[in-house]
Design a protein around this motif. Sequence first.
Motif, mmCIF file in Angstrom:
data_model
loop_
_atom_site.group_PDB
_atom_site.id
_atom_site.type_symbol
_atom_site.label_atom_id
_atom_site.label_comp_id
_atom_site.label_asym_id
_atom_site.label_seq_id
_atom_site.Cartn_x
_atom_site.Cartn_y
_atom_site.Cartn_z
ATOM 1 N N ILE A 65 0.843 -1.191 0.000
ATOM 2 C CA ILE A 65 0.000 0.000 0.000
ATOM 3 C C ILE A 65 0.880 1.244 0.000
ATOM 4 O O ILE A 65 0.554 2.263 -0.620
ATOM 5 N N ILE A 66 2.044 1.176 0.645
ATOM 6 C CA ILE A 66 2.992 2.294 0.584
ATOM 7 C C ILE A 66 3.516 2.447 -0.838
ATOM 8 O O ILE A 66 3.681 3.576 -1.333
ATOM 9 N N ALA A 67 3.754 1.337 -1.532
ATOM 10 C CA ALA A 67 4.179 1.406 -2.936
ATOM 11 C C ALA A 67 3.112 2.080 -3.793
ATOM 12 O O ALA A 67 3.418 2.899 -4.668
ATOM 13 N N VAL A 68 1.846 1.756 -3.553
ATOM 14 C CA VAL A 68 0.742 2.382 -4.289
ATOM 15 C C VAL A 68 0.717 3.887 -4.022
ATOM 16 O O VAL A 68 0.594 4.701 -4.947
ATOM 17 N N LEU A 69 0.828 4.263 -2.752
ATOM 18 C CA LEU A 69 0.805 5.685 -2.402
ATOM 19 C C LEU A 69 1.993 6.419 -3.016
ATOM 20 O O LEU A 69 1.862 7.573 -3.455
ATOM 21 N N TRP B 74 -9.104 0.519 2.139
ATOM 22 C CA TRP B 74 -7.952 1.418 2.232
ATOM 23 C C TRP B 74 -7.722 2.169 0.922
ATOM 24 O O TRP B 74 -7.116 3.246 0.914
ATOM 25 N N LEU B 75 -8.209 1.601 -0.179
ATOM 26 C CA LEU B 75 -7.988 2.196 -1.490
ATOM 27 C C LEU B 75 -9.044 3.238 -1.850
ATOM 28 O O LEU B 75 -8.964 3.856 -2.904
ATOM 29 N N LYS B 76 -10.025 3.437 -0.985
ATOM 30 C CA LYS B 76 -11.138 4.324 -1.316
ATOM 31 C C LYS B 76 -10.859 5.778 -0.967
ATOM 32 O O LYS B 76 -11.023 6.668 -1.798
ATOM 33 N N ASP B 77 -10.464 6.017 0.258
ATOM 34 C CA ASP B 77 -10.172 7.395 0.658
ATOM 35 C C ASP B 77 -9.252 7.400 1.866
ATOM 36 O O ASP B 77 -9.034 6.375 2.512
ATOM 37 N N ARG B 78 -8.724 8.552 2.171
ATOM 38 C CA ARG B 78 -7.730 8.697 3.224
ATOM 39 C C ARG B 78 -8.254 8.250 4.578
ATOM 40 O O ARG B 78 -7.528 7.669 5.390
ATOM 41 N N GLU B 79 -9.524 8.502 4.832
ATOM 42 C CA GLU B 79 -10.081 8.191 6.143
ATOM 43 C C GLU B 79 -10.127 6.699 6.418
ATOM 44 O O GLU B 79 -10.216 6.293 7.574
ATOM 45 N N ALA C 290 -13.250 7.955 -3.879
ATOM 46 C CA ALA C 290 -13.788 8.948 -2.953
ATOM 47 C C ALA C 290 -12.800 10.080 -2.703
ATOM 48 O O ALA C 290 -13.135 11.054 -2.056
ATOM 49 N N GLY C 291 -11.578 9.977 -3.199
ATOM 50 C CA GLY C 291 -10.608 11.051 -3.054
ATOM 51 C C GLY C 291 -9.768 10.898 -1.809
ATOM 52 O O GLY C 291 -10.247 11.058 -0.691
ATOM 53 N N LEU C 292 -8.511 10.589 -1.991
ATOM 54 C CA LEU C 292 -7.615 10.383 -0.849
ATOM 55 C C LEU C 292 -6.524 11.440 -0.852
ATOM 56 O O LEU C 292 -5.554 11.332 -1.576
ATOM 57 N N PRO C 293 -6.692 12.534 -0.109
ATOM 58 C CA PRO C 293 -5.650 13.559 -0.110
ATOM 59 C C PRO C 293 -4.379 13.041 0.531
ATOM 60 O O PRO C 293 -4.406 12.549 1.642
#
Length: 585
Positions: A216-220, A247-252, A409-412
């Motif tokens: 997931i860190i690689a994705v980010l 975890w892939l949907k949004d930051r929250e 959903a937008g992950l800032p």
Amino acid sequence: SVSLCLLFFFCPPLPLPLCFCPPLPTSMHALPRLNARRTPSLGIRKAAPRTAAEVDLLSCIRDLRDVSETNRARVTHRIAELYQEWRETPSDSYSDSEYCRQLPQILRLSVQCPYEDVRVEMRRILDDVRAWGKVTVPSAESYSISSFIDDSQLVPFDTDDSEAREELIEAFMADGRVSHMTRIMAYHPKYLKCFRETHNFLMWGPGPLPYVWRHIIAVLAAHRHSCQYLIDIHTQHFIDLGGDINWLKDREHLPPKLRRILLLNSMMAHQPFNIRTEHISRLVQGENHWSLPELMHAIIVMTHFHTLCGFVFGVGCNPDLDFLWRTQLKAQAPKAADAKADAKVVEKSAAPAGRAEMDIIERLKNVALLQEDEQEVSAEANMREYKCDFEETKSLAEPEQISSTFGSAGLPDVPADNPLDAEDKHVEFNMHDKKFLLVQTFSWSDHGYSLLNRYYDQVAQFLDTEFTQIQELTYGTIGETSLDTSPFRWAIWNYVYRITGVVDDEYKYGNVNRLIQQPVKAFVKVLVCYPQRATAADFHGFLDVLKISEKVHVCMLATEARKQSTLIYVLQAVMRHMTEQRHEE
């Protein structure tokens, strides 16, 4: 797209072998994919429970990695039998079965497998499914590995180069695929070997972070440069390892601890020279804090993928066939024909530069004269050379702002209310008000290596070997001319240092301006600062005298130099944090 992996919350009881990854993914979930240059948006559904025959199919696909041709023949025969049974079994929804979900892999294996016997049998299975007519099977005829390089110019699977052949087979055995990125890197098998060993250890070897977290860190990290190629691969592995798709949907939906590292991720990607001690301190203190070994692991993963984005975009890497099929974007993917057309346009526009290119060759031939010139340069004059054309390269068109969203959903990536906020786009190093980082004060070899080795055993040695290999890699030619290429290679390395504000007092920066001219500088800066903007015109528009393999070498040099300069900045901040902690105690 290459096949790599993400971190899971539980490490296996025993460390995996260095050069081998876990089995192929056990399912190909329906993931809508986007073009490699678009901001990612992931919609994910889970596959239905599998039948015993479907499980058998997945096992057979994994077994295609066998080095024995006899065993592979047995496996391909069994796969053909399973697909025949599937076609003969009545069903209202053939497209929902695992057989259909695995067709993208069958298509990829029919083209991108180092074993000809497997390629032939997979094509036969696809032909039978096409003739059956109940599901759609796209053709692989018009696809290309790179949008910049014609497939005919790449290293073939049946190459006479034993090192390259061995690395292609090793990649298939380890990953279950020979990715497009691997095919392009195979121009330089010695570097590919070092790169793969580092990558496999980082993502699959023993380490403080669980596998799902690594990926997931690689994705980010790949998201910082909107690199859908890497996002696709590691999202898939994240899911296959059992990662929470929310975890892939949004930051929250990210764990609070992961959210805390988003700021550092952004700064490492876009302005590493602004990383301060407090960026490290806030991560290793307080609630949901990171231990230093965990943070070191995360830092290396982020740096690895930030810079890998530069290589993927720089060589025009297209999605692997299985990802391309599932996106149903075949028509949108750049074709080899487009790359050829762009190259012809560039060749015409670049024709006047031939004299300058020959001038570079003449300068490289006269290495002794260059060394003589270097001895006459004072420290003040050297710094003037360091700064002299900075405004020139700074004048490159400012790119559009990188979207700070990730997921449907937008992950800032950077919390808006963070007191240590960072911009979501590249920030230029300002030579007028920023202090340079002298490698004589903090360098990879004298400081970074030992610090990293203290908290993340072995990875420092893998990285050091990778750096050394790319710095020393040479075939003693430029184009068809035999000569010492080391001045040119070091000029590119130190130009990247200069872009990021790193200074080596022992290097004479006049060589940068003598040996690499504006088209080369512009291309290198795109790779380092705005990789998602790289085009076929950029790739073909500098130094016509270079062969395609040599231009790929330039991409490797530039991205590895960026990796090292980023590590210098962030590891220096870690060391300062540790020093402050000791003083407080």
